[in-house]
Design an enzyme around this catalytic site. Structure first.
Site, PDB file in Angstrom:
ATOM      1  N   SER A  39       0.787  -1.233   0.000  1.00  0.00           N
ATOM      2  CA  SER A  39       0.000   0.000   0.000  1.00  0.00           C
ATOM      3  C   SER A  39       0.820   1.285   0.000  1.00  0.00           C
ATOM      4  O   SER A  39       0.283   2.345  -0.307  1.00  0.00           O
ATOM      5  CB  SER A  39      -0.977   0.019   1.175  1.00  0.00           C
ATOM      6  OG  SER A  39      -0.298   0.229   2.385  1.00  0.00           O
ATOM      7  N   LYS A  80       0.726   4.708   6.723  1.00  0.00           N
ATOM      8  CA  LYS A  80       0.162   5.557   5.666  1.00  0.00           C
ATOM      9  C   LYS A  80       0.767   6.948   5.761  1.00  0.00           C
ATOM     10  O   LYS A  80       1.469   7.280   6.697  1.00  0.00           O
ATOM     11  CB  LYS A  80      -1.374   5.665   5.794  1.00  0.00           C
ATOM     12  CG  LYS A  80      -2.110   4.340   5.836  1.00  0.00           C
ATOM     13  CD  LYS A  80      -2.056   3.584   4.546  1.00  0.00           C
ATOM     14  CE  LYS A  80      -2.729   2.223   4.713  1.00  0.00           C
ATOM     15  NZ  LYS A  80      -2.445   1.317   3.663  1.00  0.00           N
TER      16      LYS A  80
END
Length: 186
Positions: A39, A80
């Site tokens: 990701s 993230k």
């Protein structure tokens, strides 16, 4: 004999102190984490080992584009990038990020965007109001996070905004594997 006991006691005491210091440092200051999944590609690779600074947000607020580790669930931490900060409105339109209706460059995505076919986008269009919670602006003590691999990331678009209570810390140092050692910056 008494001298040997004294040496033995000194060694045990030194080991206990060392373990105590290591426990305190790992619990309150720094911790290792391993990147799990694609990701954050191409910035972070699956298996990269990093150091998390756990106390940084006790002395300062997150900044746009910080890479953070947060508790996504009781058993899983995610890595993230902070995109939106408290009080801001966030939107993506035609693969461009807008903060409070002002276009913001994401230089860390540019190479990836340049290598994509013209008909494809990296980040699908969205507005903050469309995300879980349906906020018009990001509330205090919350941030909006996205993965760098926007078309393969479970982030605020699915999870909603991330509260500061969920954030473990900031990470910017890859220490393993050796050929990937680097200090990350925007």
């Amino acid at each position: 004999m008494a001298k040997r006991k004294s040496e033995w006691f000194d060694w045990v005491k030194a080991l206990l102190i060392a373990f105590g210091i290591a426990f305190i440092v790992r619990t309150f200051f720094f911790a290792p984490i391993v990147v799990d999944g694609p990701s954050m590609m191409p910035t972070l690779h699956n298996g990269d080992q990093m150091i998390v600074n756990k106390f940084i947000y006790d002395i300062q607020q997150p900044e746009r584009f910080d890479i953070v580790v947060f508790h996504a669930s009781d058993r899983k931490d995610f890595i993230k990038r902070v995109i939106g900060l408290p009080g801001e409105h966030v939107a993506v339109e035609d693969d461009a990020l807008y903060i409070d209706d002002e276009k913001v460059e994401e230089s860390f995505l540019q190479e990836r965007k340049d290598n994509m076919p013209s008909y494809q986008t990296l980040t699908g269009d969205f507005r903050l109001e469309e995300l879980p919670g349906e906020y018009e602006t990001i509330p205090e003590n919350h941030v909006l996070v996205l993965g760098d691999n926007r078309n393969n990331s479970t982030d605020s678009r699915m999870l909603g905004l991330i509260s500061m209570d969920q954030i473990v810390g900031k990470t910017s140092l890859i220490y393993w594997p050796l050929d990937r050692i680097q200090l990350l910056h925007e």
